[in-house]
Design an enzyme around this catalytic site. Structure first.
Site, PDB file in Angstrom:
ATOM      1  N   CYS A  49       0.578  -1.306   0.207  1.00  0.00           N
ATOM      2  CA  CYS A  49      -0.065   0.323   0.164  1.00  0.00           C
ATOM      3  C   CYS A  49       1.003   1.476   0.036  1.00  0.00           C
ATOM      4  O   CYS A  49       1.899   0.943   0.089  1.00  0.00           O
ATOM      5  CB  CYS A  49      -0.784  -0.068   2.020  1.00  0.00           C
ATOM      6  SG  CYS A  49       0.268   0.061   2.871  1.00  0.00           S
ATOM      7  N   CYS A 175     -34.096 -47.234 -13.998  1.00  0.00           N
ATOM      8  CA  CYS A 175     -32.986 -48.136 -12.664  1.00  0.00           C
ATOM      9  C   CYS A 175     -33.854 -49.346 -12.303  1.00  0.00           C
ATOM     10  O   CYS A 175     -34.869 -49.740 -12.461  1.00  0.00           O
ATOM     11  CB  CYS A 175     -33.219 -47.027 -11.093  1.00  0.00           C
ATOM     12  SG  CYS A 175     -32.489 -48.058 -10.171  1.00  0.00           S
ATOM     13  N   CYS A 187     -22.475 -48.684 -13.973  1.00  0.00           N
ATOM     14  CA  CYS A 187     -21.699 -49.304 -14.078  1.00  0.00           C
ATOM     15  C   CYS A 187     -20.297 -49.153 -15.083  1.00  0.00           C
ATOM     16  O   CYS A 187     -20.814 -49.968 -15.732  1.00  0.00           O
ATOM     17  CB  CYS A 187     -21.594 -50.003 -13.075  1.00  0.00           C
ATOM     18  SG  CYS A 187     -20.113 -51.203 -12.509  1.00  0.00           S
ATOM     19  N   CYS A 195     -30.486 -46.331  -9.888  1.00  0.00           N
ATOM     20  CA  CYS A 195     -30.368 -45.162  -9.569  1.00  0.00           C
ATOM     21  C   CYS A 195     -29.226 -43.919  -8.642  1.00  0.00           C
ATOM     22  O   CYS A 195     -28.712 -44.808  -7.334  1.00  0.00           O
ATOM     23  CB  CYS A 195     -32.059 -44.111  -8.844  1.00  0.00           C
ATOM     24  SG  CYS A 195     -32.404 -45.035  -7.273  1.00  0.00           S
ATOM     25  N   CYS A 240     -13.460 -44.450  -3.625  1.00  0.00           N
ATOM     26  CA  CYS A 240     -12.037 -43.415  -3.614  1.00  0.00           C
ATOM     27  C   CYS A 240     -13.152 -42.279  -3.083  1.00  0.00           C
ATOM     28  O   CYS A 240     -12.837 -41.555  -1.985  1.00  0.00           O
ATOM     29  CB  CYS A 240     -11.829 -42.365  -4.460  1.00  0.00           C
ATOM     30  SG  CYS A 240      -9.929 -43.278  -6.041  1.00  0.00           S
ATOM     31  N   CYS A 311     -18.031 -18.849   2.453  1.00  0.00           N
ATOM     32  CA  CYS A 311     -18.928 -18.631   3.720  1.00  0.00           C
ATOM     33  C   CYS A 311     -18.545 -19.502   5.181  1.00  0.00           C
ATOM     34  O   CYS A 311     -18.316 -19.063   6.215  1.00  0.00           O
ATOM     35  CB  CYS A 311     -20.127 -18.576   3.371  1.00  0.00           C
ATOM     36  SG  CYS A 311     -21.187 -20.492   3.266  1.00  0.00           S
ATOM     37  N   HIS A 734     -25.033 -22.950   3.239  1.00  0.00           N
ATOM     38  CA  HIS A 734     -24.818 -21.935   3.089  1.00  0.00           C
ATOM     39  C   HIS A 734     -24.420 -21.262   4.887  1.00  0.00           C
ATOM     40  O   HIS A 734     -25.737 -21.395   5.943  1.00  0.00           O
ATOM     41  CB  HIS A 734     -25.749 -20.252   2.948  1.00  0.00           C
ATOM     42  CG  HIS A 734     -25.143 -19.198   3.405  1.00  0.00           C
ATOM     43  ND1 HIS A 734     -23.999 -18.239   2.287  1.00  0.00           N
ATOM     44  CD2 HIS A 734     -25.413 -18.140   3.644  1.00  0.00           C
ATOM     45  CE1 HIS A 734     -23.440 -17.121   2.428  1.00  0.00           C
ATOM     46  NE2 HIS A 734     -25.075 -17.023   3.244  1.00  0.00           N
TER      47      HIS A 734
END
Length: 780
Positions: A49, A175, A187, A195, A240, A311, A734
């Site tokens: 600054c 499904c 798959c 589903c 994973c 947030c 949020h």
């Protein structure tokens, strides 16, 4: 007079991966939008600054970097009858300064000194172009916020597909286990259609794809409706438990008769739904009578702009910096910034920068961009909120090396609090400065008593938070409504007796033990996490259970452990068996929830090996344990590695983090020389290693003075701040913060809402208190 430094040999444009801090100062939040602008060092591209603090001049005085590029920008006027262009895609293009701002630049030389060095001199023109065209540090973080990066894994790279068989008989429109025709996943290993899970954004699902993966150990699936002709698609690896990419996606889909040519995407991707979901969550900024809540400005009333899913960080930091411990530790308005070559990479510097930004009030003012865009004809202009500070440097630094916090995805605010406490505790606290986390620390006492011989054993742990379970009692006839729970009931459950299954080492009885946890001491600042979860299709789902907590002081005296009975007979030390076999049925249930097998095994070992709910609660309470993903070890041979034989470079590396050599050797010996694990070991063993330190004669090793926490009465605590969450998962939705503080012109405490950059008065917070995720109480 010509500048003799314009041809300095170390002048060169920034490289493609080099950070250019050209938007705000690395040591405060002054920026290029200020009247004096920002000086970017043309030698190392640090931003400093030029105002009353003049950190740019300080940078020259410390390091001798003479040349700097002064950048000043002002917003371009926008015609009010021209609406902003509609965002057509989620990825935000790296918009240039010329698109939105008028930018002025000049070159200064601190050594000559000159304020307007000829830009065409020697190499200056090339360097200046490089600085102005490089993606700034903040912009790079903004782009990451919208572009989640996925990578392939071993399961997508080494995929083995079964024989396709008769493709004509395969129904890909429904499904295979229910009648759902949306949110379908194929798959890639066997071609099964099933589903997915219920997803925020409205996609229904019964988790049959997950059930298929669990039953067959098949890992990789693709969301059919997300496949596009360009070769993009949602790819999920159940092994994973992460979204992944597949370099051979077209080939693997073609194996099951799905060709990309002409394919049209029909459903939103997981990323699109998450971003859209997060953007839709908005806490009401109006009062009960419809009046817009009044923005507040002043010291301690500064907002943090959302970097994209940040947030969780903003709400936690607002609460933390409302405590005297963090304020006195990091807010030093008259002190010179720490001496370091890279301020943006120094935690001490960034915490002081954040403290100054939040507490000084220097940046708490209406957004000038909004004020400029408002026509003078507006008779009733809307309330103007702050622009908010961009904590990009702090977020990048605190997330380095962490698999989750280094990403731009939404995170769990409680996990972030634990991560923050850990990093602050491991940082250096010199010149009489005290680790502020010590004000959050206390001791819990665990009491075990054999149900047969009545002998007891005590164990004391040091903690800086507690996580309490909130009991779920549904209102009769209403599936999603729950009875309110008193905050004291959650504490009652936390300190209640429970029965655990152990064989007594004294009488060999298998009747079990009674176990009770109480507070041996209590902290100055109390952080409490309220767990509101229920298993839905074996997936932990957040529940909206009201917790009633008063603004008046709460008495914790009943939860103190008190003195021990002198007539009690102590148990011998419990010796664990060298082997442990987890209950296979319960283990399968925990694995189906998505927890890694190592964590499941540890949870079962710690909770009696029989109760899936108890094991799940243990997993939530220990999610931040540094060794949570290490294999369960029941018997260890001490002294397996000579502490004196440790690599001195590793000891020096730990020393840079404020860890004394003696403790560094002890930690490295306990972790087989792994530096990262050694850091965690030091953090989780605050009292371990005293004998080693004494034997090496380190009498000057700093120790926390006195006991940890308070054991005296009265023990009254008052609610001072909360972190609230909207959404079905703590990893989406949020977060906002509500903090009790003295508003400008008032004497008493009142509630203030911090919703990212928006800081407003808020008198009605009872509903928010009831559904808070984190509670911060202070001793009164």
């Amino acid at each position: 007079m010509a500048c003799v430094h314009a041809g300095a040999p170390d002048l060169s444009p920034p490289g493609p991966s080099q950070d250019v801090y050209r938007e705000d100062c690395t040591q405060c939040f002054d920026s290029i939008d200020d009247e004096a602008g920002l000086n970017v060092c043309l030698h190392c591209f640090n931003g400093g600054c030029v105002g009353d603090r003049n950190h740019a001049l300080l940078h020259f005085q410390r390091y001798g970097h003479a040349l700097a590029l002064n950048i000043r920008r002002t917003p371009k006027q926008v015609q009010r009858d021209e609406p902003p262009p509609k965002m057509s895609k989620l990825a935000i293009a790296a918009e240039t300064d010329e698109d939105r701002y008028n930018v002025e630049t000049s070159v200064v030389c601190y050594a000559c000194p000159l304020d307007n060095v000829d830009k065409s001199t020697a190499k200056l023109s090339t360097v200046i172009d490089g600085v102005m065209n490089a993606m700034s540090f903040t912009k790079r973080e903004e782009v990451k916020a919208w572009e989640q990066e996925f990578v392939p894994c071993e399961h997508t790279l080494c995929l083995v597909q079964a024989d396709a068989g008769d493709l004509g008989s395969k129904d890909t429109s429904q499904c295979s286990a229910c009648d759902l025709r949306e949110n379908l996943w194929i798959c890639l290993e066997c071609g099964n259609i099933a589903c997915g899970r219920n997803q925020h954004g409205g996609a229904r699902g019964n988790s049959h794809a997950l059930a298929h993966a669990d039953a067959t150990s098949h890992g990789v699936a693709v969301k059919l409706g997300s496949i596009s002709a360009e070769g993009t698609a949602d790819i999920y690896c159940y092994k994973c438990n992460e979204e992944r990419t597949d370099p051979e996606l077209a080939k693997h889909l073609a194996h099951w008769g799905i060709n990309l040519a002409g394919r049209e995407k029909t459903e939103k991707s997981l990323m699109e739904m998450q971003v859209e979901h997060n953007m839709q969550w908005e806490f009401s900024m109006t009062s009960e009578d419809g009046r817009e809540l009044t923005p507040l400005y002043g010291p301690g009333l500064t907002g943090l702009a959302n970097l994209g899913n940040s947030c969780y960080l903003s709400s936690v930091m607002q609460c933390i910096f409302s405590t005297p411990a963090f304020q006195s530790r990091y807010y030093e308005p008259d002190a010179e910034p720490p001496l370091c070559q890279a301020p943006a990479q120094d935690l001490e510097t960034q915490l002081r920068k954040l403290a100054d930004g939040l507490l000084s009030g220097r940046y708490s003012r209406p957004d000038p961009r909004v004020a400029m865009s408002m026509s003078s004809a507006d008779s009733t202009p809307s309330q103007i909120h702050q622009r908010g500070l961009l904590p990009a440097m702090f977020k990048h630094l605190i997330g380095q090396g962490h698999p989750e916090f280094k990403t731009m995805r939404q995170q769990d605010a409680f996990e972030f609090l634990l991560h923050l406490f850990k990093n602050v505790s491991l940082s250096k606290h010199t010149d009489g400065r005290v680790n502020p986390v010590e004000q959050f620390r206390f001791e819990v006492e665990h009491r075990l008593q054999c149900l047969s011989c009545k002998k007891v054993r005590y164990k004391v742990d040091v903690q800086d938070n507690i996580s309490v379970a909130v009991p779920a009692r549904r209102v009769a006839g209403e599936q999603n409504s729950f009875e309110a729970v008193q905050f004291s009931e959650c504490l009652d459950i936390f300190t209640a007796e429970e029965t655990v299954e152990f064989t007594c080492p004294s009488c060999q009885s298998s009747a079990g033990f009674s176990k009770q946890t109480k507070f041996k001491t209590l902290p100055q600042e109390f952080a409490v996490n309220a767990r509101r979860f229920e298993l839905v299709n074996w997936v932990p789902t957040k529940l909206d259970i009201p917790v009633l907590v008063s603004d008046e002081p709460i008495d914790f005296a009943a939860y103190l452990a008190g003195s021990h009975d002198a007539n009690e007979e102590l148990l011998p030390e419990l010796e664990e068996s060298a082997s442990f076999t987890p209950n296979p049925e319960v283990m399968d249930q925990l694995l189906a929830m998505g927890f890694p097998s190592t964590r499941c095994e540890k949870a079962l070992h710690a909770t009696g090996n029989s109760d899936p709910e108890a094991a799940m609660n243990w997993l939530f309470a220990h999610m931040e344990d540094p060794d949570i993903d290490e294999p369960l070890v029941l018997a260890q041979t001490s002294g397996s590695q000579n502490a004196g034989a440790q690599d001195e470079s590793k000891i020096a590396q730990l020393g840079e983090m404020g860890i004394e050599p003696s403790r560094a050797r002890k930690a490295l010996a306990a972790t087989d020389g792994d530096v990262e694990r050694a850091v965690d070991w030091v953090f989780t063993h605050p009292d371990d290693g005293d004998e080693t330190m004494e034997s090496e004669g380190n009498a000057d090793v700093p120790q926390q003075a006195g006991p940890i926490g308070y054991a005296t009465l009265p023990a009254r605590y008052q609610l001072r701040s909360i972190v609230c969450h909207k959404g079905t998962s703590v990893h989406a939705g949020h977060y906002v913060a509500f903090i009790r503080k003295t508003r400008p012109g008032e004497q008493s405490l009142s509630w203030v809402l911090y919703n990212d950059e928006k800081v407003v008065e808020c008198d009605k917070v009872d509903d928010m208190k009831q559904t808070a995720y984190l509670y911060f109480l202070t001793r009164v």
